[in-house]
Design an enzyme around this catalytic site. Sequence first.
Site, PDB file in Angstrom:
ATOM      1  N   ARG A 186      -4.421 -10.232   0.379  1.00  0.00           N
ATOM      2  CA  ARG A 186      -2.978 -10.442   0.588  1.00  0.00           C
ATOM      3  C   ARG A 186      -2.648 -11.905   0.911  1.00  0.00           C
ATOM      4  NH1 ARG A 186      -1.136  -5.655  -0.588  1.00  0.00           N
ATOM      5  NH2 ARG A 186      -2.252  -3.847   0.189  1.00  0.00           N
TER       6      ARG A 186
ATOM      7  N   GLY B 191     -10.686  -0.612   4.992  1.00  0.00           N
ATOM      8  CA  GLY B 191     -10.394   0.067   6.258  1.00  0.00           C
ATOM      9  C   GLY B 191      -9.888   1.477   6.013  1.00  0.00           C
TER      10      GLY B 191
ATOM     11  N   SER C  85      -2.685   3.046  -1.261  1.00  0.00           N
ATOM     12  CA  SER C  85      -2.736   4.085  -0.211  1.00  0.00           C
ATOM     13  C   SER C  85      -2.739   5.480  -0.828  1.00  0.00           C
ATOM     14  CB  SER C  85      -1.501   3.981   0.696  1.00  0.00           C
ATOM     15  OG  SER C  85      -1.559   2.829   1.467  1.00  0.00           O
TER      16      SER C  85
ATOM     17  N   ASP D  47       1.774  -4.759   5.660  1.00  0.00           N
ATOM     18  CA  ASP D  47       1.030  -5.490   4.625  1.00  0.00           C
ATOM     19  C   ASP D  47       1.859  -6.595   3.970  1.00  0.00           C
ATOM     20  OD1 ASP D  47      -1.221  -3.994   5.071  1.00  0.00           O
ATOM     21  OD2 ASP D  47      -0.772  -2.526   3.505  1.00  0.00           O
TER      22      ASP D  47
ATOM     23  N   GLN E 119      -3.476   4.681   9.234  1.00  0.00           N
ATOM     24  CA  GLN E 119      -4.884   5.059   9.042  1.00  0.00           C
ATOM     25  C   GLN E 119      -5.355   5.949  10.185  1.00  0.00           C
ATOM     26  OE1 GLN E 119      -6.956   1.341   8.485  1.00  0.00           O
ATOM     27  NE2 GLN E 119      -6.172   1.079   6.401  1.00  0.00           N
TER      28      GLN E 119
HETATM   29  C1  S3P Z   1      -2.890   1.777   5.115  1.00  0.00           C
HETATM   30  C2  S3P Z   1      -2.349   1.563   6.349  1.00  0.00           C
HETATM   31  C3  S3P Z   1      -2.189   0.228   6.931  1.00  0.00           C
HETATM   32  C4  S3P Z   1      -2.275  -0.858   5.875  1.00  0.00           C
HETATM   33  C5  S3P Z   1      -3.394  -0.648   4.914  1.00  0.00           C
HETATM   34  C6  S3P Z   1      -3.287   0.679   4.224  1.00  0.00           C
HETATM   35  C7  S3P Z   1      -3.069   3.168   4.662  1.00  0.00           C
HETATM   36  O1  S3P Z   1      -3.208   0.009   7.885  1.00  0.00           O
HETATM   37  O2  S3P Z   1      -2.388  -2.115   6.492  1.00  0.00           O
HETATM   38  O3  S3P Z   1      -3.401  -1.662   3.921  1.00  0.00           O
HETATM   39  O4  S3P Z   1      -3.317   3.383   3.463  1.00  0.00           O
HETATM   40  O5  S3P Z   1      -2.955   4.059   5.499  1.00  0.00           O
HETATM   41  P1  S3P Z   1      -3.005   0.448   9.408  1.00  0.00           P
HETATM   42  O6  S3P Z   1      -2.719   1.868   9.409  1.00  0.00           O
HETATM   43  O7  S3P Z   1      -4.292   0.158  10.113  1.00  0.00           O
HETATM   44  O8  S3P Z   1      -1.889  -0.405   9.920  1.00  0.00           O
END
Ligand code: S3P
Length: 432
Positions: A391, A99, A27, A318, A172
Amino acid sequence: MLIRDDIMIVKPIKTIKGEIIAPPDKSISHRAVILSAIASGKTTISNFLFSDDTFRTLSAIRKLGVSIDIDENSSGLLVEGKGLDGLTATDEINCGNSGTTMRLLTGLLCGQKFNSYLYGDESLNKRPMKRIQEPLSYMGAKIKLEKGHAPIIIEPSKLNPIKYTMNIASAQVKSSILLASLYTSGVTEIEELLPTRNHTEVMLKHFNCNIEYEDNFVRIINPNKLIAKDIFVPGDISSATYFIALALITENSNLIIRDVGVNKSRTHILRLWQKMGGDIRIFNERILNSEDIADIEVKSSDLTGIVIDKKDVSQCIDEIPILAVTAAYAKGETLISGAEELKVKESDRLHYIYMNLKNMKSDVKLGDNSIYINGKENLVGSHIDTANDHRIAMAFTVAGLKASGETNISNHECVRISYPDFYKDLYKIIKH
Ligand code: S3P
């Protein structure tokens, strides 16, 4: 562990001992590249994570006209920041499986003076994108989706600040709004009903941004000028959890993991395992570029089942697959509820946790948004369908190292999404 016909064969181990360094945080690596690109001045990012997902962000930012030099030996990047208005148009951006790349870049790009087109792989193109389209559209963004999914088409528009209450727990989405807000003038406020990781907020402040944040609330006052400042990326606690779990469930184990990011918004998993009886000690705590970092010592423990609700899930989103694996080996019952977000990750994680645990002869039941696990001492090795989800692959490798017989992990290479050296690091600490 050995590879036969491209399949990772995992067999039971005796114990684990030793020390490892956690791989760099995924992240924070994404955010470091994005924010340094729009800062004024040069940023050195040390200990950047070189993985499939973070490469997607790095390549995208390069395509947007930012020069990034890579020094793979020191795991460092040198980013020549262009300032908020220095990005240039590109044809299309392939976000792969990531994502974070797609959602954060959509926030960044909807305030630019050029069109953008973002798409992903089969899994990412099925994941929900309305959750970013909605708040960004309230801000004035012009974003087109295909039935709520990528590809995403963005046209230039004038953005306004927003006061937004998040109905979905998602760092996110929150980050996407914060990035878009940099192209507005005025106060943007975001309230979270359920807390999520705050690395965007922490790093924006690191880059001199006028931002305040608490557990569930963020206020950013724009316009801002981001000033480049070097970043050291701490170790990824989510990647470290596979080793922590393995040490907890394997007899006579003692493991130290160095340099792990222990930002409060990421350590909930440790608190849950401690509640289950896990012997986990955090020590040598320090602060590096506004992020908390520490070493972690873990010893084998007798774990007991636990009740986990929606608020827990949002804070260790996660880690649910690996938590479920430890619950399957714990004494008594574990109920994980309010886990609907697990269904829209790289795979439907709730389904694959259930299927794979069931195939390993765990006593497990699947609800609509929940999973019930009645722990037992031993699971039975089985074929694991990873659904190409990193994961799931890592969590069930851990499950297999404690199970009887052989566990076969299909598509184990998908670990390169977040942790390319996962199997190499495992070899270092396994004692047969
Ligand atoms: C992340 C937020 C999470 C997490 C992803 C990384 C990030 O997703 O599952 O692996 O770096 O902001 P969500 O915000 O969709 O829950």
